[in-house]
Write a protein that holds these residues in place. Structure first.
Motif, PDB file in Angstrom:
ATOM      1  N   GLY A   2       4.186 -75.106  53.318  1.00 54.81           N
ATOM      2  CA  GLY A   2       4.532 -75.255  51.734  1.00 54.81           C
ATOM      3  C   GLY A   2       4.824 -73.905  51.051  1.00 54.81           C
ATOM      4  N   VAL A   3       4.312 -72.914  51.674  1.00 51.04           N
ATOM      5  CA  VAL A   3       4.248 -71.552  50.989  1.00 51.04           C
ATOM      6  C   VAL A   3       5.707 -71.060  51.242  1.00 51.04           C
ATOM      7  N   ILE A   4       6.146 -71.458  52.469  1.00 58.05           N
ATOM      8  CA  ILE A   4       7.760 -70.963  52.695  1.00 58.05           C
ATOM      9  C   ILE A   4       8.707 -72.015  51.823  1.00 58.05           C
ATOM     10  N   GLU A   5       8.446 -73.120  51.640  1.00 62.50           N
ATOM     11  CA  GLU A   5       8.821 -73.846  50.692  1.00 62.50           C
ATOM     12  C   GLU A   5       8.988 -73.214  49.138  1.00 62.50           C
ATOM     13  N   ALA A  61       9.089 -72.259  62.320  1.00 59.48           N
ATOM     14  CA  ALA A  61      10.482 -73.402  62.407  1.00 59.48           C
ATOM     15  C   ALA A  61      11.022 -73.647  61.334  1.00 59.48           C
ATOM     16  N   LEU A  62      10.247 -73.731  59.971  1.00 58.66           N
ATOM     17  CA  LEU A  62      10.631 -74.120  58.760  1.00 58.66           C
ATOM     18  C   LEU A  62      11.509 -72.985  58.528  1.00 58.66           C
ATOM     19  N   CYS A  63      11.151 -71.796  58.813  1.00 57.04           N
ATOM     20  CA  CYS A  63      11.989 -70.240  58.061  1.00 57.04           C
ATOM     21  C   CYS A  63      13.074 -70.577  58.822  1.00 57.04           C
ATOM     22  N   ARG A  64      13.335 -70.784  60.053  1.00 54.59           N
ATOM     23  CA  ARG A  64      14.613 -70.740  60.728  1.00 54.59           C
ATOM     24  C   ARG A  64      15.417 -72.043  60.189  1.00 54.59           C
ATOM     25  N   LYS A  65      14.862 -73.091  60.003  1.00 53.91           N
ATOM     26  CA  LYS A  65      15.881 -74.378  59.339  1.00 53.91           C
ATOM     27  C   LYS A  65      16.269 -73.829  57.991  1.00 53.91           C
ATOM     28  N   LEU A  66      15.415 -73.222  57.314  1.00 55.74           N
ATOM     29  CA  LEU A  66      15.874 -73.087  55.573  1.00 55.74           C
ATOM     30  C   LEU A  66      16.654 -71.929  55.730  1.00 55.74           C
ATOM     31  N   ARG A 112      18.965 -71.362  58.011  1.00 52.82           N
ATOM     32  CA  ARG A 112      20.315 -71.902  58.136  1.00 52.82           C
ATOM     33  C   ARG A 112      20.843 -72.963  57.314  1.00 52.82           C
ATOM     34  N   LEU A 113      20.037 -73.351  56.551  1.00 51.52           N
ATOM     35  CA  LEU A 113      20.519 -74.184  55.354  1.00 51.52           C
ATOM     36  C   LEU A 113      21.077 -73.473  54.094  1.00 51.52           C
ATOM     37  N   THR A 114      20.325 -72.340  53.988  1.00 51.91           N
ATOM     38  CA  THR A 114      20.839 -71.449  52.736  1.00 51.91           C
ATOM     39  C   THR A 114      21.057 -70.115  52.869  1.00 51.91           C
ATOM     40  N   GLY A 115      21.437 -69.751  54.231  1.00 55.27           N
ATOM     41  CA  GLY A 115      21.809 -68.169  54.332  1.00 55.27           C
ATOM     42  C   GLY A 115      20.838 -67.252  54.085  1.00 55.27           C
ATOM     43  N   ARG A 116      19.736 -67.476  53.643  1.00 50.99           N
ATOM     44  CA  ARG A 116      18.863 -66.822  53.209  1.00 50.99           C
ATOM     45  C   ARG A 116      17.651 -66.198  53.908  1.00 50.99           C
ATOM     46  N   HIS A 117      17.471 -64.965  54.649  1.00 53.08           N
ATOM     47  CA  HIS A 117      16.426 -64.743  55.492  1.00 53.08           C
ATOM     48  C   HIS A 117      15.056 -64.218  54.771  1.00 53.08           C
ATOM     49  N   ILE A 118      13.918 -65.006  54.974  1.00 47.40           N
ATOM     50  CA  ILE A 118      12.775 -64.522  54.498  1.00 47.40           C
ATOM     51  C   ILE A 118      11.777 -64.103  55.539  1.00 47.40           C
ATOM     52  N   VAL A 119      11.387 -62.744  55.512  1.00 45.24           N
ATOM     53  CA  VAL A 119      10.613 -62.160  56.234  1.00 45.24           C
ATOM     54  C   VAL A 119       9.051 -62.602  56.526  1.00 45.24           C
ATOM     55  N   ILE A 120       8.633 -62.866  57.565  1.00 45.78           N
ATOM     56  CA  ILE A 120       7.168 -63.029  57.649  1.00 45.78           C
ATOM     57  C   ILE A 120       6.497 -61.691  58.028  1.00 45.78           C
ATOM     58  N   ALA A 121       5.569 -61.053  57.090  1.00 44.32           N
ATOM     59  CA  ALA A 121       5.174 -59.717  57.514  1.00 44.32           C
ATOM     60  C   ALA A 121       4.721 -59.584  58.829  1.00 44.32           C
ATOM     61  N   GLN A 122       3.882 -60.480  59.409  1.00 39.07           N
ATOM     62  CA  GLN A 122       3.159 -60.549  60.779  1.00 39.07           C
ATOM     63  C   GLN A 122       4.267 -60.070  61.802  1.00 39.07           C
ATOM     64  N   ALA A 123       5.354 -61.068  61.676  1.00 33.80           N
ATOM     65  CA  ALA A 123       6.568 -60.947  62.723  1.00 33.80           C
ATOM     66  C   ALA A 123       7.225 -59.452  62.536  1.00 33.80           C
ATOM     67  N   GLU A 124       7.393 -58.915  61.163  1.00 32.07           N
ATOM     68  CA  GLU A 124       7.922 -57.683  61.066  1.00 32.07           C
ATOM     69  C   GLU A 124       7.252 -56.587  61.523  1.00 32.07           C
ATOM     70  N   GLN A 125       5.680 -56.875  61.469  1.00 29.99           N
ATOM     71  CA  GLN A 125       4.852 -55.658  62.175  1.00 29.99           C
ATOM     72  C   GLN A 125       5.142 -55.563  63.558  1.00 29.99           C
ATOM     73  N   GLU A 147       7.534 -65.124  67.722  1.00 32.09           N
ATOM     74  CA  GLU A 147       8.728 -65.018  66.961  1.00 32.09           C
ATOM     75  C   GLU A 147       9.822 -63.872  67.176  1.00 32.09           C
ATOM     76  N   ALA A 148       8.940 -62.678  66.946  1.00 34.01           N
ATOM     77  CA  ALA A 148       9.423 -61.375  67.047  1.00 34.01           C
ATOM     78  C   ALA A 148      10.428 -61.334  68.252  1.00 34.01           C
TER      79      ALA A 148
END
Length: 341
Positions: A164-167, A209-214, A216-229, A337-338
């Motif tokens: 829900g945070v990603i939503e 999984a939701l990040c990847r789906k959204l 693809r649908l929106t063309g916007r990429h939101i970073v997850i801090a832990q994966a970036e680290q 994920e990274a």
């Protein structure tokens, strides 16, 4: 003294909320004086290199005039500080939004899920939920083209609802990065149940999984801090705890009275006191504490994931060599994920 790479400045110990898990609930509620703030900034700038200056609290926007004064001082003296603020978001008025945008201050807002989930954990003192006020504040920044980060405190109560945070991040439209911060067992946090390892693992799998789906649908990429680290740590050449400024002796927390601690999680604990802004940092004590934390966490170095993980958080230790396994699950999901990208 080691050159500082990060200073957390607690502008005030006061807060306008009564979050159920607040680890800082027992801090002194006074507001920092200008003289204390100036001394702290000068101390961090002594090394000559760039550093992160994070405004914290309590709720730092309760001390907005002081924040403005500090920002003006840093820009006026060309101090090499990147200014960030971590706020609960309820006090982002038009005035505050203008200040944050004009001063180029990076903004992190606390949001624990969709409104019903968030309101169960983050409340005003009278019991009302805060999600409406938080969203309104964020929208003021959206209207000014200001990107933000979201920080979510993960507990047993909201772990299943983390997607829900990603939503919410995609709904808000100006979120660049989302970070998940596991419950700290200090202050009121001792009365809230921490999330279990297996629940964190499942939740993060759904989050990615939701990040990847959204995306693809929106063309916007939101970073997850832990994966970036995890991606950043994969490029490092050292094998130490370089992700944690406290453990490397390059980060401090300054409370509203000017007392300097090795870590934000231990404000008020004399064992982690390093000095004060009037007299400076006890460099020997700073080095001793850094080595003590590294020795305590040395068992992390034997883990096959250490190079991309950087080690568990010392503040979340529950006993000798008793790491927070939920943190391991969170970081392993991020590493997976990274690695796949």
């Amino acid at each position: 003294m080691n050159p500082l790479r990060m200073m957390v400045l607690s502008l005030t110990g006061a807060c306008n909320l009564a979050c159920r898990y607040c680890y800082a609930s027992e801090q002194d509620a006074r507001t920092m004086s200008w003289d204390t703030a100036r001394r702290a900034v000068d101390l961090a700038a002594e090394g000559g290199g760039p550093f992160i200056l994070q405004f914290s609290g309590g709720e730092p926007l309760l001390a907005l005039p002081l924040l403005v004064q500090i920002a003006d001082y840093i820009r006026g003296n060309r101090i090499r500080a990147r200014m960030d603020i971590q706020t609960n978001g309820t006090l982002i008025s038009d005035e505050a939004a203008d200040v944050l945008c004009d001063a180029g201050i990076g903004v992190g807002v606390s949001l624990d899920g969709r409104p019903d989930v968030h309101d169960a954990l983050r409340r005003f003192p009278d019991g009302r939920g805060t999600s409406s006020a938080v969203i309104t504040g964020i929208q003021r920044l959206t209207a000014r083209g200001k990107e933000i980060g979201l920080t979510t405190v993960v507990t047993a109560e909201n772990v299943a609802a983390l997607p829900g945070v990603i939503e919410m991040a995609y709904y808000l439209g100006n979120v660049r990065i989302v970070g998940f911060d596991l419950l700290r067992g200090q202050g009121r946090g001792v009365s809230v149940r921490p999330a279990r390892e297996e629940d964190v693992a499942l939740a993060m799998e759904r989050v990615f999984a939701l990040c990847r789906k959204l995306e693809r649908l929106t063309g916007r990429h939101i970073v997850i801090a832990q994966a970036e680290q995890a991606s950043c740590l994969a490029q490092r050449t050292d094998g130490g705890f370089s992700h944690c400024h406290a453990m490397s002796g390059a980060g401090v927390h300054v409370d509203a009275l000017g007392r300097i601690y090795a870590c934000s999680s231990f404000v008020g604990d004399e064992r982690f006191l390093l000095g004060d802004v009037a007299h400076g940092i006890d460099a020997r004590r700073q080095e001793e504490l850094a080595h003590e934390m590294q020795r305590t966490m040395a068992f992390c170095c034997t883990c096959t994931d250490f190079l991309r993980c950087g080690g568990a958080c010392y503040a979340r230790m529950t006993g000798e060599h008793a790491i927070c396994t939920a943190e391991c699950a969170l970081k392993r999901a991020a590493i997976k994920e990274a690695t796949s990208n």
